[in-house]
Design a protein around this motif. Structure first.
Motif, PDB file in Angstrom:
ATOM      1  N   ALA A 400      -8.069  -1.805   4.683  1.00 23.13           N
ATOM      2  CA  ALA A 400      -8.867  -1.085   5.680  1.00 23.13           C
ATOM      3  C   ALA A 400      -9.843  -2.014   6.394  1.00 23.13           C
ATOM      4  CB  ALA A 400      -9.609   0.073   5.010  1.00 23.13           C
ATOM      5  N   ASN A 401     -10.167  -3.161   5.798  1.00 22.05           N
ATOM      6  CA  ASN A 401     -11.068  -4.129   6.445  1.00 22.05           C
ATOM      7  C   ASN A 401     -10.380  -5.003   7.488  1.00 22.05           C
ATOM      8  OD1 ASN A 401     -13.460  -3.539   5.053  1.00 22.05           O
ATOM      9  ND2 ASN A 401     -12.881  -4.818   3.320  1.00 22.05           N
ATOM     10  N   VAL A 402      -9.065  -4.980   7.507  1.00 20.09           N
ATOM     11  CA  VAL A 402      -8.338  -5.882   8.408  1.00 20.09           C
ATOM     12  C   VAL A 402      -8.376  -5.300   9.827  1.00 20.09           C
ATOM     13  CG1 VAL A 402      -6.083  -6.904   8.930  1.00 20.09           C
ATOM     14  CG2 VAL A 402      -6.843  -6.681   6.547  1.00 20.09           C
ATOM     15  N   PRO A 403      -8.944  -6.045  10.793  1.00 23.72           N
ATOM     16  CA  PRO A 403      -9.167  -5.458  12.125  1.00 23.72           C
ATOM     17  C   PRO A 403      -7.885  -4.960  12.792  1.00 23.72           C
ATOM     18  CG  PRO A 403     -10.135  -7.668  12.000  1.00 23.72           C
ATOM     19  CD  PRO A 403      -9.457  -7.428  10.697  1.00 23.72           C
ATOM     20  N   ASN A 404      -6.771  -5.649  12.578  1.00 21.69           N
ATOM     21  CA  ASN A 404      -5.551  -5.193  13.257  1.00 21.69           C
ATOM     22  C   ASN A 404      -4.642  -4.372  12.346  1.00 21.69           C
ATOM     23  OD1 ASN A 404      -4.789  -7.503  11.763  1.00 21.69           O
ATOM     24  ND2 ASN A 404      -2.996  -7.839  13.059  1.00 21.69           N
ATOM     25  N   VAL A 405      -5.235  -3.772  11.290  1.00 22.76           N
ATOM     26  CA  VAL A 405      -4.392  -2.958  10.399  1.00 22.76           C
ATOM     27  C   VAL A 405      -3.767  -1.812  11.208  1.00 22.76           C
ATOM     28  CG1 VAL A 405      -6.144  -1.321   9.549  1.00 22.76           C
ATOM     29  CG2 VAL A 405      -4.249  -2.038   8.051  1.00 22.76           C
ATOM     30  N   ALA A 406      -2.498  -1.536  10.944  1.00 24.48           N
ATOM     31  CA  ALA A 406      -1.779  -0.519  11.714  1.00 24.48           C
ATOM     32  C   ALA A 406      -2.394   0.860  11.499  1.00 24.48           C
ATOM     33  CB  ALA A 406      -0.314  -0.500  11.289  1.00 24.48           C
ATOM     34  N   GLY A 407      -2.388   1.679  12.519  1.00 28.63           N
ATOM     35  CA  GLY A 407      -2.931   3.027  12.407  1.00 28.63           C
ATOM     36  C   GLY A 407      -2.236   3.828  11.313  1.00 28.63           C
ATOM     37  N   ASP A 408      -0.945   3.550  11.110  1.00 29.46           N
ATOM     38  CA  ASP A 408      -0.168   4.319  10.134  1.00 29.46           C
ATOM     39  C   ASP A 408       0.122   3.498   8.867  1.00 29.46           C
ATOM     40  OD1 ASP A 408       1.457   2.520  11.389  1.00 29.46           O
ATOM     41  OD2 ASP A 408       3.166   3.873  11.627  1.00 29.46           O
ATOM     42  N   PHE A 409      -0.813   2.576   8.509  1.00 27.11           N
ATOM     43  CA  PHE A 409      -0.500   1.697   7.375  1.00 27.11           C
ATOM     44  C   PHE A 409      -0.379   2.451   6.057  1.00 27.11           C
ATOM     45  CE2 PHE A 409      -5.063   1.743   6.668  1.00 27.11           C
ATOM     46  CZ  PHE A 409      -5.239   1.424   5.331  1.00 27.11           C
ATOM     47  N   GLU A 410      -0.955   3.647   5.995  1.00 25.69           N
ATOM     48  CA  GLU A 410      -0.863   4.411   4.749  1.00 25.69           C
ATOM     49  C   GLU A 410       0.221   5.471   4.783  1.00 25.69           C
ATOM     50  OE1 GLU A 410      -4.553   4.406   2.224  1.00 25.69           O
ATOM     51  OE2 GLU A 410      -5.320   5.191   4.130  1.00 25.69           O
ATOM     52  N   ASP A 411       1.003   5.486   5.852  1.00 25.45           N
ATOM     53  CA  ASP A 411       2.060   6.489   5.938  1.00 25.45           C
ATOM     54  C   ASP A 411       3.105   6.225   4.852  1.00 25.45           C
ATOM     55  OD1 ASP A 411       4.218   8.120   6.562  1.00 25.45           O
ATOM     56  OD2 ASP A 411       3.888   7.945   8.734  1.00 25.45           O
ATOM     57  N   PRO A 412       3.250   7.161   3.912  1.00 25.58           N
ATOM     58  CA  PRO A 412       4.160   6.911   2.778  1.00 25.58           C
ATOM     59  C   PRO A 412       5.618   6.794   3.197  1.00 25.58           C
ATOM     60  CG  PRO A 412       3.386   9.188   2.763  1.00 25.58           C
ATOM     61  CD  PRO A 412       2.598   8.473   3.836  1.00 25.58           C
ATOM     62  N   ARG A 413       5.945   7.203   4.402  1.00 26.25           N
ATOM     63  CA  ARG A 413       7.345   7.096   4.835  1.00 26.25           C
ATOM     64  C   ARG A 413       7.736   5.678   5.216  1.00 26.25           C
ATOM     65  NH1 ARG A 413       6.861  11.664   9.337  1.00 26.25           N
ATOM     66  NH2 ARG A 413       5.028  10.336   9.639  1.00 26.25           N
ATOM     67  N   GLY A 414       6.740   4.766   5.312  1.00 27.48           N
ATOM     68  CA  GLY A 414       7.046   3.399   5.697  1.00 27.48           C
ATOM     69  C   GLY A 414       7.398   3.313   7.169  1.00 27.48           C
ATOM     70  N   VAL A 415       7.887   2.156   7.584  1.00 30.30           N
ATOM     71  CA  VAL A 415       8.261   1.972   8.990  1.00 30.30           C
ATOM     72  C   VAL A 415       9.686   1.460   9.085  1.00 30.30           C
ATOM     73  CG1 VAL A 415       5.915   1.529   9.792  1.00 30.30           C
ATOM     74  CG2 VAL A 415       7.323  -0.396   9.027  1.00 30.30           C
ATOM     75  N   ARG A 416      10.327   1.746  10.209  1.00 31.24           N
ATOM     76  CA  ARG A 416      11.690   1.255  10.429  1.00 31.24           C
ATOM     77  C   ARG A 416      11.675  -0.247  10.674  1.00 31.24           C
ATOM     78  NH1 ARG A 416      15.000   5.202  14.417  1.00 31.24           N
ATOM     79  NH2 ARG A 416      16.213   3.300  14.676  1.00 31.24           N
ATOM     80  N   ILE A 417      12.593  -0.940  10.035  1.00 34.50           N
ATOM     81  CA  ILE A 417      12.626  -2.406  10.120  1.00 34.50           C
ATOM     82  C   ILE A 417      13.624  -2.832  11.198  1.00 34.50           C
ATOM     83  CG2 ILE A 417      13.177  -4.537   8.875  1.00 34.50           C
ATOM     84  CD1 ILE A 417      10.665  -3.159   7.840  1.00 34.50           C
ATOM     85  N   ASP A 418      13.132  -3.614  12.168  1.00 35.48           N
ATOM     86  CA  ASP A 418      14.004  -4.111  13.236  1.00 35.48           C
ATOM     87  C   ASP A 418      14.489  -5.532  12.989  1.00 35.48           C
ATOM     88  OD1 ASP A 418      13.744  -1.841  15.191  1.00 35.48           O
ATOM     89  OD2 ASP A 418      11.634  -2.322  14.866  1.00 35.48           O
ATOM     90  N   ALA A 419      13.670  -6.323  12.304  1.00 39.30           N
ATOM     91  CA  ALA A 419      14.061  -7.721  12.100  1.00 39.30           C
ATOM     92  C   ALA A 419      13.543  -8.236  10.770  1.00 39.30           C
ATOM     93  CB  ALA A 419      13.524  -8.587  13.237  1.00 39.30           C
ATOM     94  N   VAL A 420      14.335  -9.120  10.181  1.00 37.77           N
ATOM     95  CA  VAL A 420      13.976  -9.767   8.915  1.00 37.77           C
ATOM     96  C   VAL A 420      13.980 -11.270   9.161  1.00 37.77           C
ATOM     97  CG1 VAL A 420      14.664 -10.173   6.521  1.00 37.77           C
ATOM     98  CG2 VAL A 420      15.122  -7.938   7.579  1.00 37.77           C
ATOM     99  N   ILE A 421      12.852 -11.929   8.909  1.00 40.50           N
ATOM    100  CA  ILE A 421      12.795 -13.367   9.178  1.00 40.50           C
ATOM    101  C   ILE A 421      12.526 -14.155   7.897  1.00 40.50           C
ATOM    102  CG2 ILE A 421      11.994 -12.953  11.538  1.00 40.50           C
ATOM    103  CD1 ILE A 421       9.228 -13.739  10.747  1.00 40.50           C
ATOM    104  N   PHE A 422      13.011 -15.378   7.861  1.00 41.31           N
ATOM    105  CA  PHE A 422      12.725 -16.289   6.753  1.00 41.31           C
ATOM    106  C   PHE A 422      12.109 -17.549   7.333  1.00 41.31           C
ATOM    107  CE2 PHE A 422      16.515 -13.849   5.407  1.00 41.31           C
ATOM    108  CZ  PHE A 422      15.928 -13.166   4.357  1.00 41.31           C
ATOM    109  N   GLY A 423      11.285 -18.208   6.533  1.00 39.10           N
ATOM    110  CA  GLY A 423      10.672 -19.439   7.023  1.00 39.10           C
ATOM    111  C   GLY A 423       9.994 -20.184   5.907  1.00 39.10           C
ATOM    112  N   GLY A 424       9.360 -21.289   6.265  1.00 39.62           N
ATOM    113  CA  GLY A 424       8.660 -22.075   5.253  1.00 39.62           C
ATOM    114  C   GLY A 424       8.202 -23.367   5.873  1.00 39.62           C
ATOM    115  N   ARG A 425       7.641 -24.221   5.054  1.00 39.13           N
ATOM    116  CA  ARG A 425       7.179 -25.520   5.551  1.00 39.13           C
ATOM    117  C   ARG A 425       8.353 -26.491   5.522  1.00 39.13           C
ATOM    118  NH1 ARG A 425       1.523 -26.438   5.445  1.00 39.13           N
ATOM    119  NH2 ARG A 425       0.465 -24.480   4.949  1.00 39.13           N
ATOM    120  N   THR A 426       8.959 -26.707   6.674  1.00 36.51           N
ATOM    121  CA  THR A 426      10.098 -27.614   6.754  1.00 36.51           C
ATOM    122  C   THR A 426       9.792 -28.636   7.838  1.00 36.51           C
ATOM    123  OG1 THR A 426      11.442 -25.675   6.218  1.00 36.51           O
ATOM    124  CG2 THR A 426      12.620 -27.667   6.814  1.00 36.51           C
TER     125      THR A 426
END
Ligand code: GDP
Ligand code: PGA
Ligand code: MN
Ligand code: MN
Length: 611
Positions: A400-426
Motif C-alpha cells: 500500500a506504500n508503493v506510489p504506483n501500486v495498482a488500484g486492483d492489487f488486492e483483487d483476489p481474481r488476479g489479472v490476465r497475463i499478456d506477456a511473460v519475460i525472462f532476463g538477468g545480468r548478461t
C-alpha cells in the motif's frame, strides 16, 4: 500446557488443527510463553523492539535493524527440499529423504526456545478469496520479534485469516528458530544451518538465520518453494519468482499485464516500481502488482491469470535513488513504517545511507556506522574503500506504500497475463529484447536463462550460471516435470501469452559501461512488446526470436550512442552458436525433459546455422 492453552484462548485462536500444531511445537521447542501476532499488534511490537534495541528509529515512523554479519543473504547450499518420495529428486532442489534430514534439524531445534517467547504468526499468501486460497494459509512460529515485524509487512497477518479455513488442517506449518548466530559456523565445514522444506508434508523447518530470505517463511519457503510443489502436485498452478506489472495506455485506456523472472538482485523490484520515463509519462502509466513472486493459473474462463501472493516489498537498497527509482524512496518515506536492514545508519541523526543513494557518502562521517555496526570515522587507511552498506542491504515496506501500486492489487481474481519475460545480468550475447511467440520455445528460453549470480545469495556473486526461469534456488521438484507442468498449465490457456527475453545489462567490451541506460527507460522495451502483441509492429525475425527494428522502439527523449543501440539490437550469431553447445549440456542434466523442449532447442540451433 494449561497456561499455553489459555493464551491461545485469550488470543481467540479457534482452529483446533492450528492449536494442536502450536502446542506441539511450543512444548518441543521449550518456549516459555506463546504470543499470537496480528497486524494490529504492529505498533506495540515496534515499541517493544525499540526498547529492546532490536531496531532503531530511522526517521519518523521508519526503522532500522542490523542482522548478524555472517547472516546477510540467502544460503543456497544449506537449503534443502525434503520429501518421502525419492522420485522428487531434481538437479537443483538439493533433495533429501525426510527420514534422514528431519531428525537432524529437529535435533537442533529441540529446546531451542527455552526462556523465550514463541511468536505465532498466522498468515495468508494471496488476497483472501482468491481461487488459490487453499494453498495460501500458513502459520509461522518464530523466536524472533524482528521477523514478526517483517512478516506483518510482507504478508497478510491475522488470526481471522486462519480460524475459518475451508479445510482447517490445510495450512503450511512453518517453524523458524534463529539459533545462536555467532556460533553456527556459517560457511565452514561445521555449518549448522538447515533450511528445509518438507514439501509433501507442507512443513518448513528453518534453523540458523534471521535474514529475511531465510527467516520470513511465508515469502520464499512457502510462497515459492512450497507453492511450486503444491502447484505441481495439484496440477493447478505455477509458483514462480516473477514480478508482475500493468502498462496502461492512457489514450486508449487499455492495460496489458506483464510478468517475468530475473534472478535475485537483477531488477524485478525496480521494473515493477518503475515510473514511466518523463518523455512517455503523459501517455503511459505503469502499475505495480508484485516484485518477487507470482502464482499463475488458468481461470474458469480459459484465460491465464496471475497474482502476487505477497503483501509487501523486500527490495535491494543499493543504487536506489531519485533517478533510478523515485517510487521506492517514496515507499520508505516518513510514516510508512518501513524497515531498513543492513544499510549504513547514523546513530545521532537517525539517517540511513547506502551505496548509490547519493554519488558519494555523507561528507561528515560523524555518527555513521556501517552495516557491521562499526563507526566509519574509526576506519583505518586500508578500510576506506569498503562499502558502508552491505550490497544485499534491503528495505521492507507494504504494498500500500508503493506510489504506483495498482488500484486492483488486492483483487483476489488476479489479472490476465499478456506477456511473460525472462532476463538477468548478461554482459554479452543477449540483446535488449527478443520476443518469442511459440509456447515451447518460450518455456525453452526460460529453462536456458543464463546470467550472473548476485550477492542476494552467499558466495556466488558474479558467477555465470544457468538459472531456469530464475527458479534455481527455489526449485522444489525435478526440472523435467517442471518443464512439463509449464507446458501443461500455460498450454491450457485459450490464448498464449507472448514470451520474451530482455537484458538491461549488456556491457561495452572495452570500457565495460552499460550499453542501455536501464531503470525507467526499460519501459521502452516493454512498450515495444505490447505493440508487437497488438500487431502494431512486426519486428525483425531472427533465429532467437523477434527483435525490434530501431524505428519501432520509442526512443523519444533518450540520447543513446548509435553504436550502443545497434549492438543491443543485434544478434551475435557466433556467440549464440557457442551458447547452444552449453545449453545442450545444461538441458542434458534433466532426464524426462519433454520432447517439445528438445524440439525447440533443435529448431533454434538449426536456425542459427542458417543465419
Ligand atoms: P530484484 O532483486 O530482482 O528485485 O532486483 P532489484 O530491482 O532490487 O535490483 C537489484 C539491483 O540491480 C539494484 O542495485 C538495482 O539498482 C540494480 N538494477 C535494477 N534495474 C537495473 C537496470 O535496469 N540497470 C542497471 N544497471 N541496474 C539495475
Ligand atoms: P529479490 O528477492 O529477488 O528481490 O532479491 C529476495 C530473494 O530472492 O532473495
Ligand atoms: Mn527473489
Ligand atoms: Mn526484488
Amino acid at each position: 500446557m494449561a497456561e499455553l492453552e489459555q493464551s491461545l484462548d485469550e488470543a481467540g485462536l479457534t482452529n483446533t488443527a492450528v492449536r494442536e500444531y502450536v502446542l506441539h511445537w511450543a512444548e518441543f521447542l521449550g518456549a516459555e510463553r506463546v504470543e499470537v501476532v496480528s497486524a494490529a499488534d504492529d505498533a506495540r511490537l515496534v515499541r517493544e523492539s525499540l526498547k529492546a534495541g532490536e531496531i532503531e528509529p530511522a526517521g519518523e515512523g521508519v526503522y532500522y535493524s542490523r542482522s548478524y554479519s555472517k547472516d546477510t543473504a540467502r544460503s543456497e547450499e544449506r537449503t534443502i527440499v525434503a520429501t518421502s518420495r525419492p522420485q522428487d529428486e531434481g538437479v537443483y532442489n538439493n533433495w533429501r529423504h525426510t527420514d534422514e534430514i528431519r531428525p537432524v534439524v529437529e535435533g537442533l531445534m529441540e529446546g531451542a526456545m527455552a526462556g523465550k517467547t514463541m511468536y505465532v504468526i498466522p498468515y495468508l499468501m494471496a488476497p483472501p478469496g482468491s481461487p488459490l486460497e487453499r494453498f495460501a494459509a500458513g502459520v509461522e512460529l518464530t523466536d524472533n520479534r524482528t521477523v514478526c515485524l517483517h512478516m506483518i509487512r510482507m504478508a497478510r497477518v491475522g488470526i481471522d485469516l486462519i480460524n475459518d479455513l475451508a479445510d482447517p488442517d490445510m495450512f503450511v506449518r512453518a517453524v523458524h528458530v534463529t539459533g545462536d548466530l555467532p556460533n553456527l559456523g556459517q560457511g565452514t565445514e561445521e555449518d549448522q544451518r538447515y533450511f528445509v522444506t518438507v514439501a509433501d508434508e507442507r512443513t518448513i523447518l528453518h534453523f540458523g538465520s534471521s535474514y529475511g530470505g531465510n527467516a520470513l517463511l511465508g515469502k520464499i519457503a512457502h510462497g515459492l518453494r512450497q507453492a511450486a510443489y503444491d502447484g505441481w502436485a495439484s496440477g493447478e498452478f505455477l509458483g514462480e519468482q516473477f514480478m508482475l506489472l500493468g502498462i496502461t495506455d492512457k489514450e486508449t485506456g487499455e492495460t496489458h499485464h506483464v510478468c517475468g523472472g530475473f534472478p535475485s538482485a537483477s531488477g524485478k523490484t525496480n521494473l515493477a516500481m518503475t515510473l514511466a520515463p518523463d518523455a512517455l509519462g503523459e501517455r503511459y502509466h505503469v502499475s505495480f502488482y508484485g516484485d518477487d513472486i507470482a502464482w499463475l493459473w488458468v481461470g474458469k474462463d480459459g484465460h491465464l491469470y496471475g497474482l502476487n501472493p505477497e503483501n509487501g516489498v523486500f527490495g535491494v537498497a543499493r543504487d536506489t535513488n531519485e533517478r533510478t527509482n523515485p517510487g521506492a524512496l517514496d515507499s520508505v518515506g516518513a510514516g510508512t513504517r518501513a524497515l531498513f536492514t543492513n544499510v549504513a545508519y547514523n546513530e545521532d541523526t537517525h539517517e540511513v545511507w547506502w551505496e548509490g543513494r547519493t554519488p558519494s557518502p555523507p561528507a561528515d562521517a560523524t555518527g555513521w556506522r556501517d552495516w557491521k555496526g562499526e563507526l566509519v570515522a574509526d576506519r583505518g587507511p586500508d578500510e576506506q574503500d569498503e562499502p558502508w552498506a552491505h550490497p544485499n542491504s534491503r528495505f521492507t515496506t507494504t504494498l500500500a506504500n508503493v506510489p504506483n501500486v495498482a488500484g486492483d492489487f488486492e483483487d483476489p481474481r488476479g489479472v490476465r497475463i499478456d506477456a511473460v519475460i525472462f532476463g538477468g545480468r548478461t554482459r554479452d550475447r543477449e540483446p535488449l529484447v527478443r520476443a518469442i511467440t511459440d509456447l515451447a520455445e518460450g518455456v525453452y528460453d526460460g529453462l536456458t536463462l543464463g546470467a550472473e549470480a548476485t550477492f542476494a545469495a552467499e558466495g556466488v556473486d558474479g558467477k555465470l550460471r544457468y538459472d531456469p526461469m530464475s527458479m534455481r534456488p527455489f526449485m522444489s521438484y525435478p526440472e523435467g516435470a517442471y518443464a512439463r507442468h509449464w507446458l501443461d498449465v500455460v498450454g491450457a490457456a485459450s490464448e498464449q501469452p507472448l514470451f520474451a527475453h530482455v537484458n538491461w545489462f549488456q556491457r561495452d567490451e572495452e570500457d565495460g559501461h552499460f550499453l542501455w541506460p536501464g531503470y525507467r527507460e526499460n519501459l521502452r522495451a516493454l512498450l515495444w512488446l505490447v505493440r508487437l502483441r497488438k500487431g502494431e509492429v512486426t519486428g525483425r525475425p531472427t533465429a532467437v526470436g523477434i527483435l525490434p527494428r530501431e524505428e519501432e522502439l520509442d526512443l523519444e527523449g533518450l540520447d543513446l550512442p548509435a553504436a550502443d543501440l545497434e549492438r543491443i539490437l543485434t544478434v551475435d550469431v557466433e556467440r549464440w552458436r557457442e551458447e547452444m553447445t552449453h545449453r545442450e549440456e545444461h538441458l542434458s542434466q534433466f532426464p524426462d525433459l519433454p520432447e517439445e523442449i528438445w524440439a525447440a532447442h533443435r529448431r533454434v540451433a538449426a536456425a542459427l546455422e542458417h543465419e
